[in-house]
Design a protein around this motif. Sequence first.
Motif, PDB file in Angstrom:
ATOM      1  N   THR A 127       1.371  -1.146  -0.321  1.00  0.00           N
ATOM      2  CA  THR A 127       0.445   0.130  -0.027  1.00  0.00           C
ATOM      3  C   THR A 127       0.924   1.260  -0.043  1.00  0.00           C
ATOM      4  O   THR A 127       2.681   1.118  -0.321  1.00  0.00           O
ATOM      5  CB  THR A 127      -0.604  -0.121   1.211  1.00  0.00           C
ATOM      6  N   THR A 130       1.252   5.260   3.311  1.00  0.00           N
ATOM      7  CA  THR A 130       0.406   5.964   4.949  1.00  0.00           C
ATOM      8  C   THR A 130      -0.784   4.883   4.625  1.00  0.00           C
ATOM      9  O   THR A 130      -1.945   4.550   5.829  1.00  0.00           O
ATOM     10  CB  THR A 130      -0.165   7.306   4.421  1.00  0.00           C
ATOM     11  N   GLY A 131      -1.032   4.050   3.906  1.00  0.00           N
ATOM     12  CA  GLY A 131      -1.951   2.920   3.234  1.00  0.00           C
ATOM     13  C   GLY A 131      -3.240   3.243   3.097  1.00  0.00           C
ATOM     14  O   GLY A 131      -2.430   4.098   2.481  1.00  0.00           O
ATOM     15  N   LYS A 254      -2.865  -1.354   5.890  1.00  0.00           N
ATOM     16  CA  LYS A 254      -1.761  -1.264   5.247  1.00  0.00           C
ATOM     17  C   LYS A 254      -0.766  -2.410   5.428  1.00  0.00           C
ATOM     18  O   LYS A 254      -0.552  -3.064   6.171  1.00  0.00           O
ATOM     19  CB  LYS A 254      -0.527  -0.284   6.560  1.00  0.00           C
ATOM     20  N   ASN A 256       3.713  -2.848   3.451  1.00  0.00           N
ATOM     21  CA  ASN A 256       5.137  -2.771   3.221  1.00  0.00           C
ATOM     22  C   ASN A 256       5.506  -4.471   1.989  1.00  0.00           C
ATOM     23  O   ASN A 256       6.846  -3.796   2.211  1.00  0.00           O
ATOM     24  CB  ASN A 256       5.357  -1.798   3.810  1.00  0.00           C
TER      25      ASN A 256
END
Length: 464
Positions: A127, A130-131, A254, A256
């Motif tokens: 994402t 910041t999501g 979120k 990563n």
Amino acid sequence: MKNNYKVSNKLAVLFIIACLSVGRSQSKDEVQIKKMYDLALTEGKGYDWLNYLSNQIGGRLSGSVQAQQAVDYTKAQLDSLGVDKVWLQPVMVPKWVRGTPEFAYFETTPGSTTNVAICALGGSVATPSTGVKAKIIEVDGIEQLSTLGKDQIEGKIVFFNRPMDATQINTFTAYSGCVDQRYAGALEASKYGALGVIVRSMNLRLDNYPHTGSMSYGDQPESERIPAAAISTNGAELLSTSLKLNPDINFYFKQNCKLFKDVESYNVIAEIKGSEKPDEIIVVGGHLDSWDLGDGSHDDGAGCVQSMEVLNLFKKTGYKPKRTVRVVLFMNEENGLRGGNKYAEVAISKNERHIFALESDSGGFTPRGFTFDSSQEDFEKVLAWKNLFKPYLVHYFEKGFAGADIGPLKKDGMVMAGLRPDSQRYFDHHHAENDTFEHVNRRELQLGAATMASLVYLVDSNGF
């Protein structure tokens, strides 16, 4: 009269001995199979090998340090069996890293949030830092996307909530009935302007474990790819119920995760050379890689150690195969099938003749039988061996899918088979954090190893 009675008695004894002798010659297969089951249950090494793979190494995602540790460990163990040859076959594999744990919640009113358990799907993009936060729309499958259209989907998160069909006794049939939403959901939803997708875990029970698994963007440009995550079945039920009460819910998640350049890894291969027909090759194997959430005990550490056990049982019983019996621990089944494709590619380039391949990739539960991908003529021959397995409660002999890793080897005249354990608990653990060693029963695992060794023995001693 007394002498005649003695002669008659002696003749009767000789007749019984002769009958017993014939019986023994007819049951050499039964004798060898019994030896292997006995040894697997009392002196087998598979459970100890799995203990090390699971608890000392852990999850073995392709391209990871743990995957390489598993390559080194299994090669060393196969070397210790005293087989004729052990080697590594290089293969380039994808390297996808999950990163820090994912986080998600849904918001019913401003400031009123409920956390839910999610995990990124294997191969997903991240994402934004910041999501993603947006309205969420529930669908029961990919087909519904076209019905809703871009007007209702654009700018939202799509929630795929088709459950596995609990009425299916074969749980793999239930899995195949809804796994398309995990594999292609993000690709299809992005065509309608979705910002991300959340997919109900492929799990028949209700719990808090999200189940990962592979997904694909096909040849979609990176700029158009949207993030995809799985939600636990309890989370999916709660989210679905909440949406019915309030369709304007916002969902936030979120992750990563990141895909790096391909890296080199290996298939681990070992063989006992055939004493009479060394050019006829029998393959037995499982996949050494696993997902990263648990330790991959059922999927597919079990299949790997069962395959290794086949060679161990042959050595322990003193059985010298007529044909070459080769164990292959394939790398990268979970997110690429690179190991299976590489093995087939090398086999074709060397003009190797594979007559039979057996895969174990359905967990380490109690063995029920096999599925066979073969001609009807060869299947009839296999059915003639079925009674040999009945003392071990192995009755299921059906035509069907054999295995993903051995699939690329398939050619006319070759017989493929897959070990079929009882599947009722398999998807409780599949691709989830609770696929761990404590959920594998030693006796069930070793029964599976002996069942595989018995079929390989029968193919080797009888051929097709």
